[in-house]
Motif scaffolding. Structure first.
Motif, PDB file in Angstrom:
ATOM      1  N   MET A 114      84.013  29.338  24.415  1.00  0.00           N
ATOM      2  CA  MET A 114      84.257  28.058  25.084  1.00  0.00           C
ATOM      3  C   MET A 114      83.482  28.092  26.403  1.00  0.00           C
ATOM      4  O   MET A 114      83.467  29.115  27.084  1.00  0.00           O
ATOM      5  CB  MET A 114      85.746  27.871  25.377  1.00  0.00           C
ATOM      6  CG  MET A 114      86.603  27.706  24.135  1.00  0.00           C
ATOM      7  SD  MET A 114      86.148  26.270  23.150  1.00  0.00           S
ATOM      8  CE  MET A 114      86.796  24.950  24.175  1.00  0.00           C
ATOM      9  N   GLU A 128      84.421  20.809  24.171  1.00  0.00           N
ATOM     10  CA  GLU A 128      85.693  20.260  23.717  1.00  0.00           C
ATOM     11  C   GLU A 128      86.649  21.425  23.426  1.00  0.00           C
ATOM     12  O   GLU A 128      86.247  22.392  22.791  1.00  0.00           O
ATOM     13  CB  GLU A 128      85.523  19.441  22.434  1.00  0.00           C
ATOM     14  CG  GLU A 128      86.812  18.716  22.063  1.00  0.00           C
ATOM     15  CD  GLU A 128      86.703  17.858  20.803  1.00  0.00           C
ATOM     16  OE1 GLU A 128      85.652  17.874  20.144  1.00  0.00           O
ATOM     17  OE2 GLU A 128      87.689  17.190  20.489  1.00  0.00           O
ATOM     18  N   MET A 267      84.691  26.658  15.478  1.00  0.00           N
ATOM     19  CA  MET A 267      85.128  25.699  14.462  1.00  0.00           C
ATOM     20  C   MET A 267      83.942  25.344  13.566  1.00  0.00           C
ATOM     21  O   MET A 267      83.000  26.114  13.474  1.00  0.00           O
ATOM     22  CB  MET A 267      85.659  24.442  15.145  1.00  0.00           C
ATOM     23  CG  MET A 267      86.719  24.698  16.195  1.00  0.00           C
ATOM     24  SD  MET A 267      88.380  24.345  15.628  1.00  0.00           S
ATOM     25  CE  MET A 267      88.315  22.562  15.573  1.00  0.00           C
ATOM     26  N   GLU A 271      80.415  17.287  18.106  1.00  0.00           N
ATOM     27  CA  GLU A 271      79.678  16.029  18.159  1.00  0.00           C
ATOM     28  C   GLU A 271      79.051  15.701  19.509  1.00  0.00           C
ATOM     29  O   GLU A 271      78.854  14.526  19.823  1.00  0.00           O
ATOM     30  CB  GLU A 271      80.623  14.893  17.765  1.00  0.00           C
ATOM     31  CG  GLU A 271      81.746  14.565  18.787  1.00  0.00           C
ATOM     32  CD  GLU A 271      83.080  15.241  18.505  1.00  0.00           C
ATOM     33  OE1 GLU A 271      83.097  16.287  17.816  1.00  0.00           O
ATOM     34  OE2 GLU A 271      84.109  14.727  18.981  1.00  0.00           O
ATOM     35  N   TYR A 392      93.904  15.859  11.926  1.00  0.00           N
ATOM     36  CA  TYR A 392      92.687  15.518  11.177  1.00  0.00           C
ATOM     37  C   TYR A 392      93.014  14.857   9.830  1.00  0.00           C
ATOM     38  O   TYR A 392      92.681  13.703   9.602  1.00  0.00           O
ATOM     39  CB  TYR A 392      91.849  16.784  10.919  1.00  0.00           C
ATOM     40  CG  TYR A 392      90.945  17.173  12.070  1.00  0.00           C
ATOM     41  CD1 TYR A 392      91.468  17.571  13.298  1.00  0.00           C
ATOM     42  CD2 TYR A 392      89.566  17.162  11.935  1.00  0.00           C
ATOM     43  CE1 TYR A 392      90.643  17.942  14.350  1.00  0.00           C
ATOM     44  CE2 TYR A 392      88.729  17.542  12.986  1.00  0.00           C
ATOM     45  CZ  TYR A 392      89.274  17.933  14.184  1.00  0.00           C
ATOM     46  OH  TYR A 392      88.447  18.293  15.219  1.00  0.00           O
ATOM     47  N   GLN A 819      91.343  31.396  20.629  1.00  0.00           N
ATOM     48  CA  GLN A 819      91.428  30.311  19.642  1.00  0.00           C
ATOM     49  C   GLN A 819      91.484  30.847  18.227  1.00  0.00           C
ATOM     50  O   GLN A 819      92.262  30.390  17.395  1.00  0.00           O
ATOM     51  CB  GLN A 819      90.194  29.416  19.745  1.00  0.00           C
ATOM     52  CG  GLN A 819      90.386  28.218  20.627  1.00  0.00           C
ATOM     53  CD  GLN A 819      89.147  27.343  20.624  1.00  0.00           C
ATOM     54  OE1 GLN A 819      88.678  26.888  19.587  1.00  0.00           O
ATOM     55  NE2 GLN A 819      88.611  27.110  21.802  1.00  0.00           N
TER      56      GLN A 819
HETATM   57  N1  TRP Z   1      85.361  17.681  17.658  1.00  0.00           N
HETATM   58  C1  TRP Z   1      85.029  18.724  16.738  1.00  0.00           C
HETATM   59  C2  TRP Z   1      85.045  18.073  15.384  1.00  0.00           C
HETATM   60  O1  TRP Z   1      86.042  17.780  14.829  1.00  0.00           O
HETATM   61  C3  TRP Z   1      86.011  19.856  16.783  1.00  0.00           C
HETATM   62  C4  TRP Z   1      85.614  21.081  17.539  1.00  0.00           C
HETATM   63  C5  TRP Z   1      84.472  21.752  17.434  1.00  0.00           C
HETATM   64  C6  TRP Z   1      86.407  21.849  18.415  1.00  0.00           C
HETATM   65  N2  TRP Z   1      84.515  22.869  18.208  1.00  0.00           N
HETATM   66  C7  TRP Z   1      85.672  22.950  18.810  1.00  0.00           C
HETATM   67  C8  TRP Z   1      87.668  21.720  18.903  1.00  0.00           C
HETATM   68  C9  TRP Z   1      86.172  23.914  19.663  1.00  0.00           C
HETATM   69  C10 TRP Z   1      88.185  22.674  19.760  1.00  0.00           C
HETATM   70  C11 TRP Z   1      87.433  23.763  20.143  1.00  0.00           C
HETATM   71  O2  TRP Z   1      84.062  17.732  14.841  1.00  0.00           O
END
Ligand code: TRP
Ligand code: ZN
Length: 869
Positions: A114, A128, A267, A271, A392, A819
């Motif tokens: 992060m 994010e 993840m 975006e 989601y 995470q």
């Molecule tokens: N907004 C991203 C998605 O759904 C999700 C996401 C990507 C995210 N990396 C992350 C959320 C790291 C928390 C931490 O497409």
């Protein structure tokens, strides 16, 4: 009094910011050990400005260097580990002023992934939800939207490529081998959408013309050796751009749109405006290294992130409680896109079935467990824990229900009004609902309960056929179990598609709207007892409490014209029999056979119809789970299906060959899926007889789908040749991280095999393997998460050995990447559902983890909620 109780954030405590930003300028000198970040913030009074209020910026793990206001050094500030509070603002902060901050961060030490970090020698960011505060001090909240101009500097030999959001304004050579690039994003955005990438990367490019005639540059950036694996992602991006223009009239708004792949990522993808950053898993594909599922996932993740440009970026979230505003809506959009890409009506049903399976396997347990929350949560301790299947996937189901209630056109009207009202704003789920209601002049007040109440509604079905009156009465009653912090619940507004199947075939599909706790509908002119087909196409995310007779279920399984419900009734039959420890009877086998032989049905549909409900979904039907019993009963059922239909499986194996080269389209993928199910069934029926055919497929496959399926068949059925093939696979693909992940995952997720040693023994060995890396999330997930979350019968051992492994892994991962550790921590969420001795053992290991004093907020929240205190 010392309180080290974790801090909770509450939705109802939202206050608009007292300051906001106009222009933001960042000047970032990239160095793995010491990156210098200079920011120049134009500060303005915010919506809830109060005279004299300090400016409180968030910052984490930063080394503070200096602060200036309107050009002068400023001494009136206070630093805590999480904040920089600035006092004595010019004119009490009533007028705009300029804050300049210099601080330092250390990307090479950042294993949380992060903020700003290094992966394979290149720089990446993930902001994010709250990662920007690890790059510089900022109002790091989504309702503060600013225009960003970014200057990146780096050593040219180490970082020839410098990317950030928006448009490239200029580049420059600097002294001492450094260079710089200036990027400007014309659209105001919250900090969570900021991104930069720098390093040795290469791209493929394409120029396209959008609906309005504008030329756009599309790029996919990867490490140079991966360039040959980018074509499918580019094709998916172009298809997504076209689809959003066609279906929603939404165009790409930037001159340039970039996707970058990174192998260390928490993840799937992110975006960031104009600069999407992706896990390599969702970009790189070639037939030799990626399976059909990988190809389909890439298409849908590329689409998902691209669609966020409108649903998330142009219109963003007011606060993180509104996360489903962008995620539920964007998942719905990517599901619809993928369904349209399938080409045929039955292809759409296949996509729908897959999405519902995910929902039921993952979201239903979440909704019934200790982390249950509404799609718009009311409280969280760590926002990273709320990127959930509820927000989601259930969020997407809620969006889908608007479309079911309003029709496709009505839904589009609502979308148009949503953008007309809110473009450029940070808004709430209520704003979305209001746009849908207003555009369609309807009242959706009761529909709001879907946003505020957790739990999966249960609908009890009572039917009565009145032969003398030629009437059919259907009574539906809804109820919803209490969940953490919500005991009393209000009825939902539930759209239920229904059709009465009659011998005369004279009834049309109808939409029932269940709004009261209990409602009865009467159908006239029904001349014979009908068979009820309810919740067609899974029109609402509910559970049906309906003891439909096996005869009726069989009738639906053989002939419901709703493909989803056809699949559904087969699942229900299998589920009931497995839970009652029965084997499929002759009638059910005959029904399966008819489906397999039906020339009208898609191979992909057949594959889904013959795939049994997952163990974890079966658990959710029990009040006291014996995981070993369920495993045995399910396996016995599957073996019966395998051997009763062995002739059909053998024939299908031949008929479903796709000999003329690999194509990743849905039809060919469906054939491969059915062929490989046939192979697996044959191995189940008689591993010794069919092993040579599997080895042959393994050796001669020209694509990963077939090679992997053959290998998996050998491994799962404990065939001797498996060992050799595994070794061959490792040697063949040793240089390809994503394929190695498959190699690890396959071994970790091998279910128990009679007479073979436990999978856990392998997993301990895999953790010591030279290619295992604790700080690479994909690798960790392929070994640890795969075992604890995708291999229930190996994980749930009566001696608790699986749980001991889990506890140790959670504690080892937490300091590296909270995470990823917190996701793993959730593997014991449903402990209360299990019978003894499992339940007691799980509880003991939860306590063991909880006793650790230095847990991250992420893991702490999951464990305390699981323990329920
Ligand atoms: N907004 C991203 C998605 O759904 C999700 C996401 C990507 C995210 N990396 C992350 C959320 C790291 C928390 C931490 O497409
Ligand atoms: Zn998303």
């Amino acid at each position: 009094m010392k309180t080290d109780l974790p801090q909770s954030f509450r939705r109802l405590e939202y206050r608009p910011p007292n300051y906001t930003f106009g222009q933001v300028e960042l000047d970032i000198a990239l160095d793995p050990a010491r990156t210098i970040v200079k920011s120049r913030l134009q500060v303005l009074p915010g919506k809830s400005y109060e005279t004299g209020a300090p400016l409180v910026l968030q910052g984490q793990e930063l080394e503070f260097v200096s602060l200036r206001i309107n050009g002068d050094a400023h001494r009136h500030f206070e630093l805590t580990p999480e904040t920089l509070s600035i006092y004595s603002l010019p004119n009490d902060g009533k007028d705009p002023f300029v804050v300049e901050i210099i601080c330092i961060c250390v990307p090479e030490k950042n294993t949380s992934l992060m903020g700003l970090y290094v992966s394979n020698g290149n720089f990446f960011t993930q902001c994010e939800a709250e990662g920007f505060r690890k790059i510089t001090y900022f109002l790091d909240r989504p309702d503060v939207m600013a225009k960003f101009r970014v200057t990146l500097q780096a050593r040219e030999t180490e970082c020839p490529v410098l990317l950030a959001n928006g448009n490239l304004l200029s580049t420059e050579k600097l002294p001492n081998g450094w260079h710089s690039a200036v990027w400007e994003d014309p659209f105001p955005k919250p900090s969570y959408l900021f991104a930069l990438v720098a390093g040795k990367l290469d791209c493929i490019e394409e120029t396209i013309t959008t609906g309005s005639g504008a030329r756009k540059l599309l790029q996919i950036w990867v490490e140079p050796h991966d360039l040959k694996k980018t074509r499918h992602a580019m094709d998916s991006l172009i298809a997504s751009i076209r689809w959003d223009e066609r279906r929603y009239g939404l165009e790409l708004d930037l001159e340039r749109f970039m996707i970058v792949a990174v192998s260390d990522f928490n993840m799937g993808a992110m975006e960031n405006k104009g600069l999407n950053i992706f896990n390599t898993k969702y970009v790189l594909a070639q037939p030799e290294t990626a399976t059909d599922i990988d190809f389909a996932n890439i298409e849908s993740v590329v689409a998902h992130e691209y669609f966020h440009n409108w649903t998330g970026n142009r219109v963003t979230c007011q606060d993180w409680f509104q996360l489903s505003l962008k995620e539920g809506l964007t998942v719905f959009r990517d599901q619809e896109f993928s369904a349209d890409q399938m080409g045929t009506q039955s292809g759409r049903a296949v996509k729908r079935i897959e999405d519902v399976r995910t929902l039921r396997q993952l979201q239903f347990p979440e909704d019934a467990g200790p982390m249950a929350h509404p799609i718009r949560p009311d409280e969280y301790q760590e926002i990273n824990n709320f990127y959930t299947v509820t927000v989601y996937e259930k969020g997407a189901e809620v969006v889908r229900m608007y479309q079911t209630l309003l029709g496709v056109e009505g839904f589009r009207k609502g979308m148009d009004l949503y953008f007309k009202r809110h473009d450029g704003q940070a808004v709430t789920c209520d704003d979305f609902l209001a746009a849908m209601a207003d555009a369609n002049h309807c009242d959706l007040t009761q529909f709001k309960n879907w946003y505020s109440q957790a739990g999966t509604p249960r609908i009890k079905v009572e039917e009565r056929y009145d032969a003398p009156q030629n009437q059919y009465h259907l009574t539906l009653s809804q109820s919803i179990a209490p969940s953490p912090s919500q005991s009393e619940k209000q009825p939902f507004h539930i759209p239920l598609k229904v059709r009465l199947l009659t011998p005369a075939d004279d009834q049309v599909e109808q939409l029932l709207e269940l709004k009261a706790e209990k409602q009865t509908w009467t159908f006239d002119n029904i001349n014979e007892r009908p068979v009820l087909s309810l919740n067609r196409n899974f029109s609402a995310p509910i559970r049906l409490d309906f003891s439909q007779s096996e005869a009726d279920l069989l009738a639906l399984f053989s002939s419901d014209d709703d493909a989803f419900n056809r699949w559904e009734s087969g699942q229900k039959l299998a589920m009931q029999m497995i839970l009652e420890n029965r084997l499929p009877d002759a009638e059910l086998i005959a029904a399966y056979r008819d489906i397999l032989l039906d020339p009208e049905l898609d191979p992909a549909f057949k594959e889904l119809a013959l795939t049994l409900p997952a163990e974890t979904y079966l658990y959710e039907q029990c009040t006291s789970v014996d995981p070993q019993q369920i495993f045995k009963s399910r396996r016995a059922f599957r073996r019966a299906l395998a051997s009763s239909l062995r002739l059909e499986w053998a024939a299908l194996y031949q008929q479903m060959q796709t000999p003329d080269g690999f194509k990743p389209d849905a039809i060919s993928a469906g054939k491969r899926a059915l062929k490989n199910l046939a192979l697996s069934m044959l191995l189940d029926a008689d591993a010794l007889i069919w092993a040579p055919m599997a080895v042959n497929q393994y050796q001669n496959a020209d694509n990963m789908t077939d090679r992997y399926a053959a290998l998996a068949g050998l491994v799962i059925h404990g065939v001797n040749a498996a060992k050799e093939c595994l070794e061959d696979f490792y040697q063949r693909f040793a240089g390809d991280a994503l394929v190695l992940d498959k190699w690890f995952a396959l071994q970790s997720s091998r279910p128990p095999v009679d007479g073979a040693e436990q999978t856990l023994t392998d997993v301990y060995r895999l953790r010591e393997h030279v290619a295992f890396k604790m700080n690479n999330p994909n690798r960790v997930r392929s070994v640890i998460h795969a075992f604890c979350m995708n291999n229930p019968a190996s994980f749930h051992q009566a001696d608790g050995s699986g749980y001991a492994f889990w506890a140790e892994a959670v504690l080892a991962l937490d300091p590296i990447n909270p995470q990823v550790a917190a996701r793993l921590a959730r593997a014991l969420d449903r402990w209360r559902l299990f019978a003894q001795p499992y339940q007691g053992k799980m509880h003991a290991y939860l306590e063991e983890v909880a006793a650790n004093k230095t847990l991250s907020a992420d893991v702490r929240e999951v464990i305390t909620k699981a323990l329920g205190n």
